[in-house]
Design a protein around this motif. Structure first.
Motif, short mmCIF file in Angstrom:
data_model
loop_
_atom_site.label_atom_id
_atom_site.label_comp_id
_atom_site.label_asym_id
_atom_site.label_seq_id
_atom_site.Cartn_x
_atom_site.Cartn_y
_atom_site.Cartn_z
N GLN A 81 -3.32 68.44 -14.16
CA GLN A 81 -4.56 69.94 -13.56
C GLN A 81 -5.04 69.24 -13.91
O GLN A 81 -6.35 70.75 -12.76
CB GLN A 81 -4.08 71.04 -15.11
N LEU A 82 -6.34 69.13 -13.71
CA LEU A 82 -7.56 69.29 -14.01
C LEU A 82 -7.76 68.01 -12.45
O LEU A 82 -9.09 68.42 -11.83
CB LEU A 82 -8.75 67.66 -15.02
N GLY A 83 -6.62 67.07 -12.34
CA GLY A 83 -7.30 66.23 -10.99
C GLY A 83 -8.01 64.91 -11.38
O GLY A 83 -8.39 64.78 -9.80
N LYS B 269 0.02 65.32 -8.50
CA LYS B 269 -0.80 66.45 -8.39
C LYS B 269 -2.08 66.13 -8.07
O LYS B 269 -3.00 66.94 -7.44
CB LYS B 269 -0.75 67.38 -9.50
N CYS B 270 -2.12 64.37 -8.23
CA CYS B 270 -4.04 64.09 -8.58
C CYS B 270 -4.40 63.34 -7.39
O CYS B 270 -5.44 62.29 -6.73
CB CYS B 270 -4.73 63.11 -9.55
N GLY C 123 7.22 65.39 -6.05
CA GLY C 123 6.21 64.59 -5.48
C GLY C 123 5.41 64.20 -4.13
O GLY C 123 4.39 65.25 -3.78
N TYR C 124 6.80 64.40 -3.45
CA TYR C 124 6.69 63.81 -1.95
C TYR C 124 6.58 65.45 -1.45
O TYR C 124 6.15 65.12 -0.42
CB TYR C 124 7.99 62.77 -1.68
N GLY C 125 7.75 66.16 -2.28
CA GLY C 125 7.16 67.84 -1.08
C GLY C 125 6.14 68.10 -1.21
O GLY C 125 5.14 68.58 -0.45
N LEU C 126 4.83 67.34 -1.92
CA LEU C 126 3.51 68.39 -2.40
C LEU C 126 3.03 67.68 -1.67
O LEU C 126 1.66 68.35 -1.30
CB LEU C 126 3.06 68.05 -3.34
N HIS C 127 2.85 66.15 -1.19
CA HIS C 127 2.52 65.54 0.36
C HIS C 127 3.22 65.99 1.47
O HIS C 127 1.44 65.47 2.62
CB HIS C 127 2.12 64.19 -0.60
N GLY C 128 3.42 66.75 1.64
CA GLY C 128 4.08 66.87 2.80
C GLY C 128 5.68 65.97 3.57
O GLY C 128 5.27 65.14 4.41
N LYS C 129 5.31 64.73 2.43
CA LYS C 129 6.71 63.81 2.99
C LYS C 129 7.94 63.48 2.95
O LYS C 129 8.62 63.16 2.37
CB LYS C 129 5.94 62.53 2.17
N PRO D 82 -3.99 77.76 -5.97
CA PRO D 82 -4.76 77.39 -7.34
C PRO D 82 -4.64 76.18 -7.71
O PRO D 82 -3.26 75.89 -7.34
CB PRO D 82 -3.82 78.55 -8.03
N ALA D 83 -5.40 75.05 -7.23
CA ALA D 83 -5.49 73.51 -8.22
C ALA D 83 -4.48 73.44 -7.05
O ALA D 83 -3.75 72.15 -7.87
CB ALA D 83 -5.01 73.24 -9.70
N LYS D 84 -4.72 72.77 -5.79
CA LYS D 84 -3.86 71.83 -4.48
C LYS D 84 -4.60 71.39 -4.45
O LYS D 84 -6.33 71.41 -3.90
CB LYS D 84 -2.89 73.03 -3.98
N TRP D 85 -4.21 69.87 -4.06
CA TRP D 85 -5.25 68.67 -3.57
C TRP D 85 -5.57 68.17 -2.20
O TRP D 85 -4.50 68.81 -1.35
CB TRP D 85 -4.86 67.79 -4.59
N LEU D 86 -6.29 68.28 -1.68
CA LEU D 86 -6.39 67.91 -0.40
C LEU D 86 -6.79 66.28 -0.61
O LEU D 86 -7.79 66.19 -1.42
CB LEU D 86 -7.16 68.51 0.51
#
Length: 675
Positions: free
Chosen positions: A320-322, A355-356, A383-389, A640-644
């Protein structure tokens, strides 16, 4: 003779010695149900010598007593190495007693029932229930309490309730057993109803009852009644009871009063790992990531050994902290610990690294995990889904099937999210329709992913038709996805309908009003923007200011829109202005259509350009060497708390010319993957 036989022989021999030492008179133990014991494994006290049993309940006192001692010892004494084995052994021994014609008494049966609950052997428990009925123990309160607890642990709450209702003489243990049964099986409302009925019978709760009641109040987020129970704990002088302390800390943490929970925790000074876990988990689930990590570090400094729950909760806080620094530190700790091979810890690590923003490290943990269960596979796919892979996620899904592992609902959430962020509409549609091939019923999250997938691609009518044909009632996430798409493509009528459905389901969520206001602003309907503001004012709602966080040299820096509180703010705004001018020269202009105010173009542009994520990126560019990867966390109402993942490319003027309008200061592919 192996270890298990030695243990069995020891208890058998002990039973014989005890029986003989009392000159033919059996020794009886005051058997209590597990709900009466403060902790598993505690020795049960013997009855006073003048307490006589009901002799008609057994055929051979000496034999029954010996059997009772053996079974009781086997249940109450546990060794970590043979825990499961010993838990099942009393059941086997009881079967042998039956085969040899030795009948149980009221002191033997609770031990057997406790073993049935511990091993969750429902069918055997029902057989023992039959023995109890045939031998006339249906009126024995100790035996019946054991039955209630056994059925509850096997998840058969209906059977437990039937036994309880037939009890004529209900003690506090009887009431506590059924209250605990409902609490443990996810029915806190019914547990509290029974507690109210108990109080109407003028029975006072003991500390175990209060633990169950406070846990039930925590499950339904009723802080008011939870505080009343806390007052009762104080009046009874039970503040130092560890289980009550854990229940109270959990109550306040679940209800969002995490600092109250922290003050209770600080008063304990305990080495109880469960209490430390409760506090770490409470901080993590309330978004207090740094505090959760500090509690974990404090625990290690006291030479307390964490368990897998401690580690997983701390990993959650790091995710969550990233913070890449904290993530690496946690990863290093796991590598040196005994939890390196734990599949739950591995799954949490994969999620943390993803998420980091370091999907490569997540894949490394995945590859190093020898025993991969469905949770590990699904974590990597998500995890791949969060990064659009999307292609990597789909390929991993194929490998998972080849390994003989069937998917679950979380697997499909990861696959749909990957297709969503990558814009693979038809592939996502095919994956959604394939869920029935695995007998997986789509849930709200799956339908929301499909609506978002169609909406991002501009297929709003198709998305709306999909919603109308859903077999379940659309929830907040589904209408929210459609409203977001309507804002992007400026579909006012459909957006207003979506907002109407949203506000009927969740009228006090500020984000919905902001989305609707953005929609009106994008088409210059300022009267609509004004109406939304009036609605918010009538309900007492205010828009929370989002923020962006960036980690530089191991330190987290937080920025808000137009923020000038940073020590280097003058330098940041000066560099921001210079970069913005270079982007304009390259033909890139700010999108001012969704500005919430009827302002001049210059004022709108200034408002957009002072967004928190831009300031965070500029600070990162100023503070890091060329080639550094910047990771910016956007924390606002919508994301909320999404990383670029932002690549530093602005050291050369010609690079900016290659950037699309959507990217502005960030790498286009990365932004499209997360926003």
């Amino acid at each position: 003779m192996d270890y298990f036989k030695i243990v069995l022989f020891f208890f058998f021999f002990t039973g014989i010695l005890i029986s003989r030492s009392t000159a033919g008179r059996p020794v009886y133990m005051n058997v209590r149900t597990e709900m009466e014991s403060k902790e598993a494994g505690k020795e049960l006290p013997a009855l006073a010598p003048d307490v006589e049993p009901e002799k008609h309940h057994h055929s051979s006192d000496k034999s029954v007593a010996g059997g009772g001692v053996i079974i009781g010892g086997l249940v109450t004494v546990t060794f970590a190495a043979v825990y499961c084995y010993i838990r099942v052994t009393p059941i086997t021994l009881y079967t042998r007693m039956q085969n040899t014609g030795v009948g149980p008494d009221c002191f033997t049966l609770p031990h057997v029932l406790k073993a049935c609950g511990g091993a969750a052997v429902f069918e055997f428990g029902r057989a023992v229930h039959g023995h109890i009925f045939r031998r006339g123990f249906e009126a024995d309160v100790f035996v019946q309490n054991g039955l209630v607890a056994a059925y509850a642990k096997c998840g058969r709450i209906r059977y437990a309730r039937v036994v309880f209702e037939k009890l004529g003489d209900r003690t506090i243990v009887s009431w506590t057993s059924i209250i605990s049964a409902y609490t443990q099986n996810g029915q806190p409302i019914e547990a509290l109803r029974i507690f109210k009925k108990m109080r109407s019978n003028d029975l006072h709760p003991d500390w175990i009852t209060l633990v169950c009641v406070i846990s039930a109040y925590a499950d339904i987020d009723d802080l008011g009644q939870g505080k009343s129970s806390h007052s009762c704990v104080i009046k009874m002088g039970l503040e130092s009871e560890p289980d009550l302390q854990i229940a109270l800390i959990t109550l306040y943490a679940k209800c969002g009063h995490v600092m109250t929970a922290k003050s209770l925790f600080d008063e304990t000074e305990t080495s109880n790992v469960i209490m430390w876990n409760t506090m770490i988990s409470g901080f993590a689930k309330n978004g207090c990531c740094i505090e959760a990590i500090r509690v974990f570090q404090r625990m290690l400094s006291k030479n307390l050994k964490p368990d897998s729950v401690t580690v997983c909760s701390t990993i959650l806080a790091c995710a969550q902290l990233g913070s890449l620094k904290e993530a690496r530190k946690m990863g290093d700790y796991i590598d040196k610990s005994e939890y390196k091979a734990d599949v739950f810890v591995s799954s949490a690590l994969i999620d943390m690294y993803a998420k980091c923003g370091i999907v490569e490290l997540a894949r490394k943990v995945f590859d190093q995990t020898k025993t991969k269960d469905i949770v590990v596979w699904s974590s990597m796919i998500v995890g791949y889904g969060l990064h659009g892979k999307a292609h990597e996620a789909i390929n991993l899904f194929s490998l998972m099937k080849q390994a003989g592992m069937g998917p679950n609902d979380v697997t499909f959430i990861g696959l749909l999210t990957a297709c969503n962020h990558a814009g693979l509409v038809e592939e996502g549609w095919r994956i959604f329709n394939s869920m029935k091939d695995y007998n997986i019923e789509p849930r709200h999250q799956h339908y929301a992913c499909v609506v978002d997938l169609l909406g991002r691609a501009g297929c709003l009518d198709r998305a709306y038709e999909f919603i109308k044909k859903m077999p379940i009632k659309p929830g907040v996430s589904i209408w929210g996805a459609l409203l977001s798409a309507c804002r992007i493509y400026r579909r006012v009528a459909l957006g207003e309908y979506s907002a109407q459905q949203l506000l009927s389901l969740d009228p006090y969520n500020t984000g919905h009003y902001v989305q609707l206001s953005n929609l009106y602003a994008s088409v210059r309907m300022w009267s609509g923007v004004a109406r939304v503001r009036v609605l918010m004012k009538e309900k007492g709602l205010t828009k929370d200011m989002g923020c962006s966080m960036i980690e530089v040299n191991g330190k987290i820096h937080v920025f808000r829109m137009g923020d000038k509180s940073h020590p280097r703010s003058n330098e940041i705004f000066k560099e921001h202005k210079r970069l913005d001018a270079r982007l304009k020269e390259a033909g890139l202009v700010a999108d001012t259509e969704s500005a919430l105010h009827d302002l001049s173009y210059e004022d709108k542009e200034e408002s957009i350009c002072n967004h928190s994520e831009r300031l965070a990126i500029v600070y990162g560019l100023l503070s890091t060497p060329f080639g550094t990867t910047l990771r910016v966390s956007l924390v606002d109402l919508k994301f909320p708390a999404k990383w670029l993942k932002v690549n530093k490319v602005f050291s050369y003027s010609k690079v900016a010319e290659k950037k699309s309008k959507a990217s502005m200061f960030a790498d286009t592919a990365a932004i499209n993957s997360f926003v």
